[in-house]
Design a protein around this motif. Structure first.
Motif, PDB file in Angstrom:
ATOM      1  N   PRO A  19       0.808  -1.229   0.000  1.00 38.01           N
ATOM      2  CA  PRO A  19       0.000   0.000   0.000  1.00 38.01           C
ATOM      3  C   PRO A  19       0.841   1.279   0.000  1.00 38.01           C
ATOM      4  O   PRO A  19       0.479   2.254  -0.662  1.00 38.01           O
ATOM      5  N   ILE A  20       1.962   1.273   0.702  1.00 37.17           N
ATOM      6  CA  ILE A  20       2.839   2.444   0.716  1.00 37.17           C
ATOM      7  C   ILE A  20       3.397   2.697  -0.679  1.00 37.17           C
ATOM      8  O   ILE A  20       3.425   3.832  -1.165  1.00 37.17           O
ATOM      9  N   ASP A  21       3.836   1.626  -1.337  1.00 36.75           N
ATOM     10  CA  ASP A  21       4.377   1.736  -2.693  1.00 36.75           C
ATOM     11  C   ASP A  21       3.298   2.209  -3.681  1.00 36.75           C
ATOM     12  O   ASP A  21       3.554   3.076  -4.520  1.00 36.75           O
ATOM     13  N   LEU A  22       2.087   1.672  -3.552  1.00 33.24           N
ATOM     14  CA  LEU A  22       1.005   2.094  -4.442  1.00 33.24           C
ATOM     15  C   LEU A  22       0.641   3.557  -4.225  1.00 33.24           C
ATOM     16  O   LEU A  22       0.370   4.281  -5.186  1.00 33.24           O
ATOM     17  N   LEU A  23       0.628   4.006  -2.989  1.00 31.98           N
ATOM     18  CA  LEU A  23       0.338   5.409  -2.691  1.00 31.98           C
ATOM     19  C   LEU A  23       1.334   6.321  -3.400  1.00 31.98           C
ATOM     20  O   LEU A  23       0.949   7.288  -4.059  1.00 31.98           O
ATOM     21  N   ILE A  36      -4.406  11.306  -3.532  1.00 34.60           N
ATOM     22  CA  ILE A  36      -4.650  10.119  -2.712  1.00 34.60           C
ATOM     23  C   ILE A  36      -3.941  10.288  -1.372  1.00 34.60           C
ATOM     24  O   ILE A  36      -2.758  10.595  -1.309  1.00 34.60           O
ATOM     25  N   THR A  37      -4.670  10.076  -0.286  1.00 34.34           N
ATOM     26  CA  THR A  37      -4.089  10.227   1.048  1.00 34.34           C
ATOM     27  C   THR A  37      -3.805   8.889   1.722  1.00 34.34           C
ATOM     28  O   THR A  37      -2.982   8.828   2.633  1.00 34.34           O
ATOM     29  N   LYS A  38      -4.476   7.816   1.297  1.00 35.25           N
ATOM     30  CA  LYS A  38      -4.268   6.523   1.939  1.00 35.25           C
ATOM     31  C   LYS A  38      -4.657   5.409   0.981  1.00 35.25           C
ATOM     32  O   LYS A  38      -5.634   5.527   0.250  1.00 35.25           O
ATOM     33  N   VAL A  39      -3.887   4.343   0.991  1.00 33.35           N
ATOM     34  CA  VAL A  39      -4.207   3.140   0.235  1.00 33.35           C
ATOM     35  C   VAL A  39      -4.214   1.994   1.234  1.00 33.35           C
ATOM     36  O   VAL A  39      -3.314   1.889   2.066  1.00 33.35           O
TER      37      VAL A  39
END
Length: 89
Positions: A19-23, A36-39
């Motif tokens: 999720p960090i990488d996708l964000l 985007i603030t969170k994934v």
């Protein structure tokens, strides 16, 4: 003591790292332009393995049945991480 979202020593970190990488990647895209603030994974479940609670990716199965008007939903937990292939312990 580890943070509740930290993986055990014998598992991968994909539930945290992906999720960090996708964000980061999605916010670089012109379509999202940093909005985007969170994934987060929607279907992360908790299962009990050998009396220990483990965090795993899961999906929901829907079973159409002749004895029910609505589908029966049951969780299906992955045995291996779908991102890196490490077996969940």
């Amino acid at each position: 003591m580890s943070h509740k979202n930290e993986p055990t020593q014998d598992s991968c970190r994909c539930l945290i790292d992906v999720p960090i990488d996708l964000l980061t990647r999605l916010n670089k895209d012109k379509q999202f332009n940093g909005a985007i603030t969170k994934v987060r994974f929607k279907d992360v479940g908790w299962s009990t393995v050998n009396w220990q609670i483990k965090q795993r990716l899961s999906t929901r199965l829907e079973l159409d049945m002749t004895t029910r008007k609505t589908p029966k939903r049951i969780p299906l937990y992955f045995k291996f991480c779908p991102f890196c292939g490490v077996e969940y312990n």
